[in-house]
Design an enzyme around this catalytic site. Sequence first.
Site, PDB file in Angstrom:
ATOM      1  N   ASN A  38     -24.609  -3.420 -39.500  1.00  0.00           N
ATOM      2  CA  ASN A  38     -25.191  -3.970 -38.282  1.00  0.00           C
ATOM      3  C   ASN A  38     -26.706  -3.825 -38.377  1.00  0.00           C
ATOM      4  OD1 ASN A  38     -26.203  -4.084 -35.436  1.00  0.00           O
ATOM      5  ND2 ASN A  38     -24.038  -4.494 -35.078  1.00  0.00           N
ATOM      6  N   GLN A  39     -27.418  -4.867 -38.004  1.00  0.00           N
ATOM      7  CA  GLN A  39     -28.872  -4.904 -38.178  1.00  0.00           C
ATOM      8  C   GLN A  39     -29.655  -4.375 -36.974  1.00  0.00           C
ATOM      9  OE1 GLN A  39     -29.067  -9.111 -39.040  1.00  0.00           O
ATOM     10  NE2 GLN A  39     -29.064  -8.724 -41.249  1.00  0.00           N
TER      11      GLN A  39
END
Length: 162
Positions: A38-39
């Site tokens: 997840n960024q």
Amino acid sequence: MLHGLPPILDAGVRSLILGSFPSPASLAAAHYYAHRQNQFWRLLGALLVEPLPELDYADKQRRLLKHGIGVWDVYRQCLREGALDAAIQSPVLNDFSGLRRDAPALQRVCFNGQTAGRCAGWFQQQGYETCILPSTSPAYTLAFERKLALWRAAGLGTPSGN
């Protein structure tokens, strides 16, 4: 029934980022956006010029709050197999009625993805500015630099934006 995480919130929060519901990795870690792909933390780190991906969770929370940014989810509980928003069933909304009391400086609510953004109308009716941003999930395949540009355009990370 799965139960979500408590908010990252205090009286100084000016912008609140709402996701839909924590991933299985986040629930297991009791940590927002814990899935390594997840960024979210990379993106917020770039916006705030903070080394968020490298910090432990307590320090991540402190740095966000220092910048006037809170994090929570729209759903308090739900049924879901896997991590995709499309798999969410029987969702129950978080109780946002105490936001004015708990975050009196709150002006803007940003939604991390379209699923969370379905709640934007309620927040607009309460007088908050809203924006729906591209999801930081790895399932949303927009390039990181494009996501970053869109999140930056929303004003997060700027003195007036958080």
